[in-house]
Design a protein around this motif. Structure first.
Motif, PDB file in Angstrom:
ATOM      1  N   GLU A   1      -1.301   4.676  -1.605  1.00  0.00           N
ATOM      2  CA  GLU A   1      -1.513   3.521  -1.325  1.00  0.00           C
ATOM      3  C   GLU A   1      -1.520   3.062   0.177  1.00  0.00           C
ATOM      4  O   GLU A   1      -0.517   3.212   0.716  1.00  0.00           O
ATOM      5  CB  GLU A   1      -1.046   2.419  -2.047  1.00  0.00           C
ATOM      6  CG  GLU A   1      -1.126   2.936  -3.755  1.00  0.00           C
ATOM      7  CD  GLU A   1      -0.047   3.800  -4.343  1.00  0.00           C
ATOM      8  OE1 GLU A   1       0.200   3.815  -5.541  1.00  0.00           O
ATOM      9  OE2 GLU A   1       0.842   4.211  -3.468  1.00  0.00           O
TER      10      GLU A   1
ATOM     11  N   LEU B   1      -3.894  -4.590  -5.105  1.00  0.00           N
ATOM     12  CA  LEU B   1      -2.685  -5.491  -5.510  1.00  0.00           C
ATOM     13  C   LEU B   1      -2.092  -6.284  -4.470  1.00  0.00           C
ATOM     14  O   LEU B   1      -1.701  -5.900  -3.301  1.00  0.00           O
ATOM     15  CB  LEU B   1      -1.471  -4.641  -6.230  1.00  0.00           C
ATOM     16  CG  LEU B   1      -0.216  -5.405  -6.421  1.00  0.00           C
ATOM     17  CD1 LEU B   1      -0.415  -6.489  -7.860  1.00  0.00           C
ATOM     18  CD2 LEU B   1       0.852  -4.698  -6.671  1.00  0.00           C
TER      19      LEU B   1
ATOM     20  N   SER C   1      -1.833   0.109 -13.307  1.00  0.00           N
ATOM     21  CA  SER C   1      -3.175   0.300 -12.780  1.00  0.00           C
ATOM     22  C   SER C   1      -2.979   1.153 -11.424  1.00  0.00           C
ATOM     23  O   SER C   1      -2.199   1.038 -10.894  1.00  0.00           O
ATOM     24  CB  SER C   1      -3.929  -0.950 -12.259  1.00  0.00           C
ATOM     25  OG  SER C   1      -3.865  -1.955 -13.393  1.00  0.00           O
TER      26      SER C   1
ATOM     27  N   HIS D   1      -9.459  -1.051  -5.347  1.00  0.00           N
ATOM     28  CA  HIS D   1      -8.319  -1.813  -6.110  1.00  0.00           C
ATOM     29  C   HIS D   1      -7.029  -2.264  -5.387  1.00  0.00           C
ATOM     30  O   HIS D   1      -6.719  -1.337  -5.064  1.00  0.00           O
ATOM     31  CB  HIS D   1      -8.124  -0.850  -7.387  1.00  0.00           C
ATOM     32  CG  HIS D   1      -9.225  -0.708  -8.361  1.00  0.00           C
ATOM     33  ND1 HIS D   1     -10.237   0.202  -8.312  1.00  0.00           N
ATOM     34  CD2 HIS D   1      -9.511  -1.385  -9.608  1.00  0.00           C
ATOM     35  CE1 HIS D   1     -10.862  -0.019  -9.377  1.00  0.00           C
ATOM     36  NE2 HIS D   1     -10.591  -0.909  -9.980  1.00  0.00           N
TER      37      HIS D   1
ATOM     38  N   LEU E   1      -4.139   1.971  -7.797  1.00  0.00           N
ATOM     39  CA  LEU E   1      -4.260   1.052  -6.554  1.00  0.00           C
ATOM     40  C   LEU E   1      -4.691   1.756  -5.503  1.00  0.00           C
ATOM     41  O   LEU E   1      -4.188   3.247  -5.371  1.00  0.00           O
ATOM     42  CB  LEU E   1      -3.089   0.270  -6.226  1.00  0.00           C
ATOM     43  CG  LEU E   1      -2.279  -0.626  -7.408  1.00  0.00           C
ATOM     44  CD1 LEU E   1      -1.060  -0.996  -6.868  1.00  0.00           C
ATOM     45  CD2 LEU E   1      -3.444  -1.600  -7.749  1.00  0.00           C
TER      46      LEU E   1
ATOM     47  N   ILE F   1      -1.967  -2.039  -1.393  1.00  0.00           N
ATOM     48  CA  ILE F   1      -1.143  -3.139  -1.728  1.00  0.00           C
ATOM     49  C   ILE F   1      -0.738  -4.193  -0.681  1.00  0.00           C
ATOM     50  O   ILE F   1      -0.539  -3.452   0.505  1.00  0.00           O
ATOM     51  CB  ILE F   1       0.425  -2.597  -2.425  1.00  0.00           C
ATOM     52  CG1 ILE F   1       0.196  -1.404  -3.318  1.00  0.00           C
ATOM     53  CG2 ILE F   1       1.282  -3.620  -2.820  1.00  0.00           C
ATOM     54  CD1 ILE F   1       1.281  -0.565  -3.439  1.00  0.00           C
TER      55      ILE F   1
END
Length: 232
Positions: A181, A8, A156, A6, A158, A161
């Motif tokens: 992250e 972003l 959400s 996942h 993550l 990023i």
């Protein structure tokens, strides 16, 4: 089936860029954490050479009624995409670099006797104008666009990023925190904005382009200090 990663992206990507990530089983969330808009500005006092450090500045100039008059002047730019946009629209780019600090060095060492007009945005970095000023180089600055912070809360979970500017870092951190992250940065300046906030998990693109950032997301290089893969 491998569990999806996942990610972003702090700006909305082009369809082909997004598809690359989807094809790699990466679940992508896209939000624009900054927005830019053209300002009203005058072109009455323009020096012999032009400086552009972003595509947004070029796009603003292209909208001005006196844009064609500027195409007679030599241009210095930052970024291959900025340089390509200038060239495609009839500007004569005689020097370009990946970073503003490198362009300032070239101007200072080789073109210090020339005069310049720097087309900038309201959140531009200080390194280039400060270097020109410190070395007594004649220049003026015209602000042609503005960047606005458009922060959003991300709920959400993550794995990573993607940041494309220091302004996006500032915008993200207004409403969110970064813990474990992995942060993917388009360049050194963006990475510095994260490092100033004590963020450690950072991967910087070899060349400052969206394509290189995407490549890193799909196949992350090993960060300094040890072995690391998605899912650890």
């Amino acid at each position: 089936m491998t569990k999806p990663i996942h990610i972003l992206s702090t700006k909305k990507l082009l369809p082909n860029q997004k598809q690359e990530l989807l094809d790699a089983n990466i679940h992508l969330i896209e939000e624009d954490f900054i927005e830019t808009k053209i300002k009203n500005f005058e072109l009455s006092k323009v020096n012999d050479n032009l400086i552009f450090t972003s595509q947004n500045a070029v796009l603003s100039i292209l909208e001005h009624s006196n844009c064609d008059d500027l195409k007679k002047k030599n241009v210095f730019s930052v970024g291959i995409k900025t340089k390509d946009l200038l060239t495609e629209n009839g500007f004569n780019v005689i020097a370009y670099t990946g970073y503003a600090a490198d362009l300032a060095e070239i101007i200072t060492l080789i073109y210090s006797k020339e005069s310049y007009t720097f087309f900038s945005g309201n959140l531009r970095r200080d390194v280039l104008p400060n270097t020109l000023k410190e070395n007594g180089i004649i220049f003026n600055e015209i602000e042609v666009y503005e960047t606005n912070i458009t922060s959003k809360k991300i709920i959400s979970k993550l794995d990573g990023i993607v940041f494309f500017s220091p302004s996006a870092v500032e915008s993200y951190l207004k409403l969110n925190t970064i813990k474990e992250e992995m942060c993917f940065c388009i360049g050194e300046t963006t990475a510095e904005a994260l490092q100033n906030k004590k963020v450690k998990n950072i991967i910087i693109a070899d060349k400052p382009s969206v394509e290189n950032v995407i490549k890193n997301v799909i196949s992350p290089p090993t960060p300094k200090g040890g072995v690391w893969t998605w899912g650890k």
